[in-house]
Design an enzyme around this catalytic site. Structure first.
Site, short mmCIF file in Angstrom:
data_model
loop_
_atom_site.label_atom_id
_atom_site.label_comp_id
_atom_site.label_asym_id
_atom_site.label_seq_id
_atom_site.Cartn_x
_atom_site.Cartn_y
_atom_site.Cartn_z
N CYS A 1 -42.93 -16.60 -63.38
CA CYS A 1 -42.05 -14.90 -63.76
C CYS A 1 -41.13 -15.90 -64.10
O CYS A 1 -40.24 -16.41 -63.37
CB CYS A 1 -42.38 -14.71 -62.88
SG CYS A 1 -44.15 -13.92 -62.12
N SER B 1 -47.55 -8.68 -52.11
CA SER B 1 -47.04 -7.90 -52.92
C SER B 1 -47.98 -8.73 -53.72
O SER B 1 -47.83 -10.40 -53.51
CB SER B 1 -45.34 -8.35 -52.95
OG SER B 1 -45.44 -8.55 -54.05
N ASN C 1 -31.30 -11.31 -58.36
CA ASN C 1 -30.58 -12.16 -57.56
C ASN C 1 -30.69 -13.24 -58.51
O ASN C 1 -31.60 -13.91 -58.85
CB ASN C 1 -31.49 -11.90 -56.89
CG ASN C 1 -30.99 -11.24 -55.61
OD1 ASN C 1 -30.68 -10.58 -55.20
ND2 ASN C 1 -32.06 -10.79 -55.14
N CYS D 1 -37.31 -16.22 -61.55
CA CYS D 1 -37.83 -16.52 -60.28
C CYS D 1 -38.04 -17.25 -59.99
O CYS D 1 -37.88 -18.31 -60.48
CB CYS D 1 -39.38 -15.87 -59.70
SG CYS D 1 -39.52 -16.26 -58.38
N CYS E 1 -34.39 -11.54 -52.67
CA CYS E 1 -36.07 -11.61 -53.02
C CYS E 1 -35.65 -12.49 -54.21
O CYS E 1 -34.60 -12.69 -55.40
CB CYS E 1 -35.96 -10.08 -53.95
SG CYS E 1 -36.48 -8.88 -52.46
N GLU F 1 -40.14 -21.50 -47.04
CA GLU F 1 -39.36 -20.51 -46.74
C GLU F 1 -39.34 -19.19 -45.91
O GLU F 1 -40.91 -18.87 -46.60
CB GLU F 1 -38.07 -20.51 -47.18
CG GLU F 1 -37.58 -21.29 -47.84
CD GLU F 1 -36.26 -21.23 -48.38
OE1 GLU F 1 -35.25 -21.95 -48.59
OE2 GLU F 1 -36.61 -20.48 -49.68
N1 SAH Z 1 -46.20 -13.66 -56.25
C1 SAH Z 1 -46.11 -12.20 -55.47
C2 SAH Z 1 -44.79 -12.34 -54.18
C3 SAH Z 1 -43.81 -13.03 -54.33
S1 SAH Z 1 -42.78 -11.14 -54.38
C4 SAH Z 1 -45.31 -11.29 -56.57
O1 SAH Z 1 -45.02 -11.50 -57.38
O2 SAH Z 1 -45.54 -9.53 -56.21
C5 SAH Z 1 -41.18 -11.43 -54.01
C6 SAH Z 1 -40.58 -10.69 -55.28
O3 SAH Z 1 -39.43 -10.46 -55.48
C7 SAH Z 1 -41.05 -9.74 -56.75
O4 SAH Z 1 -41.53 -8.69 -56.68
C8 SAH Z 1 -40.51 -10.80 -57.81
O5 SAH Z 1 -40.98 -10.17 -58.48
C9 SAH Z 1 -39.39 -10.48 -57.03
N2 SAH Z 1 -38.29 -11.44 -57.70
C10 SAH Z 1 -38.32 -12.52 -58.46
N3 SAH Z 1 -37.63 -13.10 -58.67
C11 SAH Z 1 -37.14 -12.29 -57.90
C12 SAH Z 1 -34.74 -11.96 -58.50
N4 SAH Z 1 -34.63 -13.20 -58.82
N5 SAH Z 1 -34.48 -11.07 -58.18
C13 SAH Z 1 -34.41 -10.29 -57.29
N6 SAH Z 1 -36.23 -10.51 -57.60
C14 SAH Z 1 -36.86 -11.28 -57.66
#
Ligand code: SAH
Length: 374
Positions: free
Chosen positions: A122, A206, A305, A125, A348, A98
């Site tokens: 993570c 990121s 989120n 996520c 995010c 996406e």
């Molecule tokens: N893998 C990289 C790139 C993804 S960035 C990284 O971890 O930085 C996506 C961003 O959104 C990251 O900061 C991640 O931690 C955040 N994120 C992931 N899941 C989320 C959620 N459910 N709600 C809000 N932010 C989230």
């Protein structure tokens, strides 16, 4: 869209300038033709060689036979009430990834993916839940920006003209530094004067914290760096961001400060998703401030989120406010990210794509091996 070219043609999307110059030389043309070609492709979103009128006719004919400009295929487009748009793009067969377009009054940000799925697991996520399928190619990475510009140009209704992409964030699906080999040439094309010509401050990578790759990135690129921190101590971060067990916070911060020194950057942005009752207390804000105060850092607080099946809850607006105030009081710059596109699951951490046929086992809570390129 051009007709599907034969499989043997070279996709010019994704060739950094030196490689494109080599390709053009093979066709018997001068290197500056590569620059002209790049301008057509990236600045004017042109895919049809016959339309590139300042190139010699023979050269155009040869390009049409030997090359193509082939972005990923769009499977679906969703529009949010707030103007955010999300595209589902085909990787291969039934695999999909996406990208998200986020218009604001003064800029338009495209959030792009670097992998189909993610192997980092993570806890909060939704991409992590999909597992990992494969790395995106350089063509697929820059192809997202190309496609978005092209799609936006296609919707021009003079008054409500949507702007072309001004900022790119590698914050979609995947861990960009685990796909270093394809991501770095994509960054080159985003910054190239003859490519998308974005300033380095308008391109943000990121990472969840692949420390050795941050050092490598410092040698190869100078884009803005964002780091997904999410916890102020190793005990909690080990749980939320399992890669921390391999590269703990102290090492990660060292790498960040090195990146800024080496790259003459202004600051690293630390992303911190606020999870109710998990990482949003006053004591945790203080700990975080202690880690970052006095360093070239700013904190971007992200309200969590939710997605189906998650055990986490979003912190209350008061908790978010207090956390931010506490950081600021201790001299750490902090902002709260406004949630965009959550009605179409474009916010995010909500990017799930379609990841079937996983080739890599996800990181379990015990194992911390992750496939990264040498
Ligand atoms: N893998 C990289 C790139 C993804 S960035 C990284 O971890 O930085 C996506 C961003 O959104 C990251 O900061 C991640 O931690 C955040 N994120 C992931 N899941 C989320 C959620 N459910 N709600 C809000 N932010 C989230």
């Amino acid at each position: 869209m051009p007709m599907s070219p034969p499989a043997t043609t070279t996709n010019l999307l994704g060739l950094p300038r030196p490689e494109l110059e080599r390709f053009v030389a093979e066709l018997g043309s001068k290197p500056f033709r590569a620059r002209q070609l790049m301008q057509w492709v990236y600045k004017r979103s042109e895919a049809a060689f016959e339309c590139m009128t300042d190139l010699a006719k023979d050269f155009r004919t040869e390009l049409a036979e030997r090359a193509c400009v082939r972005p990923p295929e769009i499977i679906t487009t969703q529009h949010s009430a707030d103007g955010t748009r999300k595209w589902l793009l085909r990787a291969d067969g039934s695999q999909a990834f996406e990208m998200v377009y986020i218009p604001e009054p003064d800029r338009a940000t495209l959030c792009i993916s670097s992998q189909v799925g993610c192997a980092l697991d993570c806890a909060f996520c939704s991409t992590a839940q999909q597992g990992f399928n494969r790395n995106l190619t350089t063509a697929e990475i820059v192809g997202q920006v190309w496609l978005a510009n092209r799609e936006l140009a296609g919707t021009v209704a003079d008054l409500a003209r949507e702007r072309a992409v001004t900022n790119v964030v590698l914050m979609g699906m995947g861990e960009p530094l685990a796909n270093f080999r394809n991501v770095v040439p994509a960054l080159d094309i985003l910054l190239d004067d003859f490519g998308f010509d974005l300033s380095r401050r308008r391109v943000t990578l990121s990472t969840s914290g692949l420390v050795p790759q941050i050092y490598k990135l410092a040698e190869r690129s100078n884009v803005a760096l964002a780091v997904s921190l999410h916890a102020p101590d190793d005990e909690l971060r080990n749980e939320l961001v399992p890669i921390n067990r391999r590269h703990p916070i102290a090492e990660l911060l060292e790498a960040c400060w090195h990146y800024i020194d080496e790259r003459n950057g202004r600051s690293v942005t630390f992303e911190y998703v606020l999870l109710d009752g998990v990482n949003d207390s006053r004591a945790q804000a203080l700990k975080l401030a202690r880690l970052l105060a006095g360093h070239p850092a700013k904190v971007n607080l992200i309200p969590f989120n939710p997605f189906p099946g998650t055990r986490f809850r979003r912190s209350t607006p008061e908790a978010v406010q207090h956390f931010r105030d506490e950081l600021i009081r201790r001299g750490v710059l902090a902002t709260v990210r406004r949630t965009r596109g959550d009605d179409i699951d474009a916010a995010c951490g909500q990017l799930a794509g379609r990841v079937i046929d996983r080739t890599t086992v996800r990181l379990g809570s015990r194992t911390i091996g992750v496939a990264v390129q040498p």
